[in-house]
Design a protein around this motif. Structure first.
Motif, PDB file in Angstrom:
ATOM      1  N   ALA A 107       4.665 -16.516 -21.814  1.00  0.00           N
ATOM      2  CA  ALA A 107       4.369 -17.721 -21.034  1.00  0.00           C
ATOM      3  C   ALA A 107       3.467 -17.420 -19.843  1.00  0.00           C
ATOM      4  O   ALA A 107       2.881 -18.339 -19.265  1.00  0.00           O
ATOM      5  CB  ALA A 107       5.673 -18.353 -20.533  1.00  0.00           C
ATOM      6  N   GLY A 108       3.343 -16.145 -19.488  1.00  0.00           N
ATOM      7  CA  GLY A 108       2.495 -15.780 -18.355  1.00  0.00           C
ATOM      8  C   GLY A 108       3.111 -16.095 -17.012  1.00  0.00           C
ATOM      9  O   GLY A 108       2.393 -16.267 -16.023  1.00  0.00           O
ATOM     10  N   THR A 109       4.439 -16.136 -16.947  1.00  0.00           N
ATOM     11  CA  THR A 109       5.116 -16.450 -15.688  1.00  0.00           C
ATOM     12  C   THR A 109       5.821 -15.245 -15.081  1.00  0.00           C
ATOM     13  O   THR A 109       6.203 -15.290 -13.910  1.00  0.00           O
ATOM     14  CB  THR A 109       6.150 -17.565 -15.894  1.00  0.00           C
ATOM     15  N   VAL A 110       6.006 -14.178 -15.851  1.00  0.00           N
ATOM     16  CA  VAL A 110       6.685 -12.977 -15.347  1.00  0.00           C
ATOM     17  C   VAL A 110       5.768 -11.773 -15.552  1.00  0.00           C
ATOM     18  O   VAL A 110       5.350 -11.482 -16.680  1.00  0.00           O
ATOM     19  CB  VAL A 110       8.034 -12.741 -16.050  1.00  0.00           C
ATOM     20  N   TYR A 111       5.455 -11.088 -14.442  1.00  0.00           N
ATOM     21  CA  TYR A 111       4.541  -9.955 -14.466  1.00  0.00           C
ATOM     22  C   TYR A 111       5.281  -8.705 -14.011  1.00  0.00           C
ATOM     23  O   TYR A 111       5.917  -8.696 -12.948  1.00  0.00           O
ATOM     24  CB  TYR A 111       3.343 -10.217 -13.545  1.00  0.00           C
ATOM     25  N   THR A 112       5.198  -7.647 -14.806  1.00  0.00           N
ATOM     26  CA  THR A 112       5.891  -6.397 -14.500  1.00  0.00           C
ATOM     27  C   THR A 112       4.859  -5.318 -14.180  1.00  0.00           C
ATOM     28  O   THR A 112       4.006  -4.997 -15.003  1.00  0.00           O
ATOM     29  CB  THR A 112       6.761  -5.949 -15.681  1.00  0.00           C
ATOM     30  N   ILE A 113       4.962  -4.787 -12.957  1.00  0.00           N
ATOM     31  CA  ILE A 113       4.026  -3.754 -12.493  1.00  0.00           C
ATOM     32  C   ILE A 113       4.759  -2.415 -12.497  1.00  0.00           C
ATOM     33  O   ILE A 113       5.730  -2.221 -11.767  1.00  0.00           O
ATOM     34  CB  ILE A 113       3.530  -4.052 -11.071  1.00  0.00           C
ATOM     35  N   SER A 114       4.298  -1.492 -13.324  1.00  0.00           N
ATOM     36  CA  SER A 114       4.856  -0.137 -13.348  1.00  0.00           C
ATOM     37  C   SER A 114       4.020   0.752 -12.449  1.00  0.00           C
ATOM     38  O   SER A 114       2.791   0.822 -12.609  1.00  0.00           O
ATOM     39  CB  SER A 114       4.865   0.405 -14.783  1.00  0.00           C
ATOM     40  N   LEU A 115       4.648   1.402 -11.479  1.00  0.00           N
ATOM     41  CA  LEU A 115       3.946   2.209 -10.482  1.00  0.00           C
ATOM     42  C   LEU A 115       4.023   3.691 -10.815  1.00  0.00           C
ATOM     43  O   LEU A 115       4.965   4.149 -11.486  1.00  0.00           O
ATOM     44  CB  LEU A 115       4.564   1.964  -9.102  1.00  0.00           C
ATOM     45  N   LYS A 116       3.059   4.441 -10.328  1.00  0.00           N
ATOM     46  CA  LYS A 116       3.056   5.887 -10.535  1.00  0.00           C
ATOM     47  C   LYS A 116       4.141   6.537  -9.675  1.00  0.00           C
ATOM     48  O   LYS A 116       4.399   6.092  -8.556  1.00  0.00           O
ATOM     49  CB  LYS A 116       1.672   6.449 -10.197  1.00  0.00           C
ATOM     50  N   LYS A 117       4.720   7.586 -10.184  1.00  0.00           N
ATOM     51  CA  LYS A 117       5.870   8.201  -9.518  1.00  0.00           C
ATOM     52  C   LYS A 117       5.506   9.407  -8.660  1.00  0.00           C
ATOM     53  O   LYS A 117       6.383   9.968  -7.992  1.00  0.00           O
ATOM     54  CB  LYS A 117       6.909   8.602 -10.564  1.00  0.00           C
ATOM     55  N   ASN A 118       4.237   9.811  -8.673  1.00  0.00           N
ATOM     56  CA  ASN A 118       3.867  11.027  -7.940  1.00  0.00           C
ATOM     57  C   ASN A 118       3.192  10.741  -6.607  1.00  0.00           C
ATOM     58  O   ASN A 118       2.750  11.653  -5.923  1.00  0.00           O
ATOM     59  CB  ASN A 118       2.923  11.871  -8.805  1.00  0.00           C
ATOM     60  N   TRP A 119       3.108   9.462  -6.212  1.00  0.00           N
ATOM     61  CA  TRP A 119       2.442   9.143  -4.945  1.00  0.00           C
ATOM     62  C   TRP A 119       3.397   9.337  -3.774  1.00  0.00           C
ATOM     63  O   TRP A 119       4.569   8.953  -3.837  1.00  0.00           O
ATOM     64  CB  TRP A 119       1.916   7.701  -4.969  1.00  0.00           C
ATOM     65  N   LYS A 120       2.875   9.925  -2.703  1.00  0.00           N
ATOM     66  CA  LYS A 120       3.674  10.128  -1.491  1.00  0.00           C
ATOM     67  C   LYS A 120       2.881   9.690  -0.270  1.00  0.00           C
ATOM     68  O   LYS A 120       1.651   9.738  -0.254  1.00  0.00           O
ATOM     69  CB  LYS A 120       4.056  11.608  -1.338  1.00  0.00           C
ATOM     70  N   TRP A 121       3.620   9.279   0.753  1.00  0.00           N
ATOM     71  CA  TRP A 121       2.994   9.014   2.043  1.00  0.00           C
ATOM     72  C   TRP A 121       2.609  10.349   2.672  1.00  0.00           C
ATOM     73  O   TRP A 121       3.176  11.395   2.327  1.00  0.00           O
ATOM     74  CB  TRP A 121       3.942   8.237   2.963  1.00  0.00           C
ATOM     75  N   SER A 122       1.685  10.301   3.595  1.00  0.00           N
ATOM     76  CA  SER A 122       1.199  11.539   4.203  1.00  0.00           C
ATOM     77  C   SER A 122       2.280  12.277   4.976  1.00  0.00           C
ATOM     78  O   SER A 122       2.127  13.471   5.272  1.00  0.00           O
ATOM     79  CB  SER A 122       0.009  11.233   5.134  1.00  0.00           C
ATOM     80  N   ASP A 123       3.399  11.593   5.306  1.00  0.00           N
ATOM     81  CA  ASP A 123       4.514  12.273   5.964  1.00  0.00           C
ATOM     82  C   ASP A 123       5.548  12.801   4.977  1.00  0.00           C
ATOM     83  O   ASP A 123       6.610  13.280   5.379  1.00  0.00           O
ATOM     84  CB  ASP A 123       5.179  11.344   6.995  1.00  0.00           C
TER      85      ASP A 123
END
Length: 579
Positions: A107-123
């Protein structure tokens, strides 16, 4: 990307605009020595020239209208990349996005975003779905009609955000689920809705966890303070910032994507095109531009080993007509025949050949002819308003305007006004002087006032004082990775509206964002909007000016793929330098 942005049109830094067309596929090809790789070389300082008199004024990825310039965004996207990255082919490049995939239900009403697991903040903290959800909550708060100054967010309403959003939740640390209230054009929502999202460091910035209004007041105060932005997840960290001088970045070793091999990246302020050209000659700038007014001098750079390439941005350039009530020219500019007459009296062919050496094709609508994309309506291939002074004058006279003492006059209103335009670019000055001469022949008298670009934005974005200006030239819109429809631009209160209002166009814009059974039907709806908008001339369409990139011989990977002219957001972490 955060969406459409207003930019300087007559002298775009060439690194913004290497020509591209929409195509298929996504992702970045593998690196190879001498082209995509580093060839074993590391280090060096890349000095990236900004357009003349362009200051970087805002560092927060959520931006208010007064700071919605491409050049601010170019810097802060080096610190805070978007959840998705739109590449030079106008496709999602998942290799350089924080998202690794986006799926949606039938239906185009639910969007699933899979994110990368290796990203870190600079701290060292992990970048998670919670950081993306918090960014959405900030966007929602800054979009609100009662948002405190300096909000609202200039992107308010884009992609149906937040009005059509039912919920944005972190399903797990690396999955964001967005549920909409009603179906929309899926590509439009991914580009304009999800395309707004950026991970922001909640653990470092969330000073008022129980008061989102106080939080956005706090972040707005910090937005102009470069020292605040120490926790980043992008390829670079901001080391120092000197207004009207330079902004120095260094690689972020914690970045989860392609790491830069540079020692430093400097965004260099340039007062004029002549100053920038001199900097290229001495090596004080090694990734810059050659203004088309300096075209005859190109051989002196080429003889020093510079590569010079014409480039086109995906967007449009214009002269803005102030149609707000209270504008000194409200009555005249609200008349479509006046706007059309002014358009007929702009000699775009002469501007192209005499000023821009053939690198500025005429443009008569919101989608450029160059670069050619699937969004360009074939019915507009023939110019709607080719240069014709006789027709321009006849159109004014048929509308009740009469020549009095050399000025067209109607009901006591004279077609006599001031036009603001950006300083520092000789070609823009030449263009405006030519337009001034031609308009005079049809009884339109204008005075020209050059101002720094940032000051022009300050004047025209101050909607509480519409009487301060009548028209502004020398700027443009880059679609910046957004779906190139007209919401946010020509609807009331839009970035490029300034008083323009047409209910028919509003309905056509709405149709471009609605679900369609096929891409063919979707394009048909888009072309209907494009044709009507082009004929209405909500702004005066002007030439699609190319830029000329100037790349030093020891700078590598400054290609169409990595400079990404289509959106204007380069991947500077892929550029490397030989010794």
């Amino acid at each position: 990307m955060k969406g459409k942005a207003q930019v300087l049109s007559g002298g775009l830094a060439a690194a913004l605009a290497l020509g591209a067309v929409a195509g298929c596929g996504g992702g970045s090809p593998q690196n190879a020595a001498g082209t995509g790789g580093t060839g074993g070389q590391t280090g060096g300082t890349l000095i990236y020239a900004l357009p003349p008199a362009t200051n970087i004024t805002w560092y927060l990825p959520i931006t208010n209208a007064g700071n919605a310039s491409l050049y601010n965004a170019q810097l802060y996207t080096q610190l805070y990349p978007g959840v998705i990255y739109i590449d030079h082919r106008y496709q999602i490049d998942y290799a350089d996005s924080f998202a690794q995939s986006i799926t949606y239900n039938q239906a185009g009403t639910v969007y699933t975003i899979s994110l990368k697991k290796n990203w870190k903040w600079s701290d060292g903290h992990p970048v998670t779905a919670d950081d993306v959800v918090w960014d959405y909550q900030l966007i929602q708060a800054t979009d609100a009609k009662d948002a405190p100054p300096p909000w609202p967010n200039y992107n308010a309403g884009a992609g149906g955000v937040p009005d059509n959003v039912q919920s944005v939740v972190a399903k797990d640390p690396y999955t964001v689920v967005i549920t909409l209230k009603k179906p929309v054009n899926q590509q439009w929502f991914i580009y304009n809705g999800i395309g707004q999202l950026t991970a922001l460091p909640k653990h470092a910035w969330n000073k008022y966890p129980n008061d989102i209004r106080q939080e956005i007041i706090y972040l707005a105060k910090q937005a102009t303070n470069p020292a605040f932005f120490t926790v980043v997840d992008g390829p670079f960290k901001l080391q120092s910032a000197k207004s009207s001088q330079s902004w120095t970045l260094v690689p972020n070793p914690m970045f989860g994507g392609h790491k830069s091999t540079l020692d430093k990246l400097i965004f260099q302020y340039e007062a004029t095109n002549d100053a920038e050209f001199a900097a290229l000659k001495t090596g004080a700038v090694n990734l810059g531009y050659l203004d088309l007014s300096q075209y005859a001098s190109r051989q002196s750079l080429a003889s020093s080993g510079y590569t010079i390439t014409p480039a086109y941005n995906f967007g449009y350039n214009f002269i803005e007509l102030n149609q707000q009530q209270g504008s000194p020219m409200y009555a005249a500019f609200s008349d479509v025949k006046v706007r059309q007459a002014l358009e007929y009296a702009i000699d775009q062919n002469a501007i192209n050949q005499d000023i821009y050496h053939g690198f500025a094709p005429p443009q008569y609508g919101p989608i450029p002819t160059t670069p050619r994309t699937i969004f360009f309506d074939p019915n507009l291939a023939k110019p709607l308003f080719p240069f014709d002074l006789a027709k321009a004058r006849q159109l004014l006279e048929s509308d009740g305007w009469k020549m009095q003492n050399g000025v067209m006059t109607k009901n006591g209103v004279q077609l006599k006004f001031q036009v603001l335009y950006p300083t520092g670019t000789q070609s823009t000055t030449q263009m405006m002087e030519l337009i001034q001469q031609d308009w005079k022949q049809i009884g339109v008298q204008i005075s020209l006032k050059p101002m720094p670009l940032s000051e022009i934005f300050g004047v025209i974005q101050d909607t509480s004082n519409p009487g301060k200006w009548a028209a502004a030239a020398g700027t443009g819109i880059t679609y910046g990775g957004s779906y190139p429809s007209g919401e946010q631009l020509f609807e009331p209160g839009g970035l490029d509206g300034f008083g323009y209002n047409d209910p028919v166009l509003d309905k056509l814009i709405a149709a471009t964002t609605s679900p369609a059974p096929s891409q063919q039907v979707s394009l048909k709806e888009f072309f209907a909007y494009e044709e009507y908008c082009a004929k209405q001339v909500p702004v005066l369409w002007t030439n699609g000016v190319a830029s000329l990139t100037a790349v030093a011989p020891n700078v590598h990977n400054a290609t169409e793929q990595y400079l990404n002219p289509t959106t204007g957001y380069p991947l500077l972490n892929y550029i490397w330098m030989s010794k």
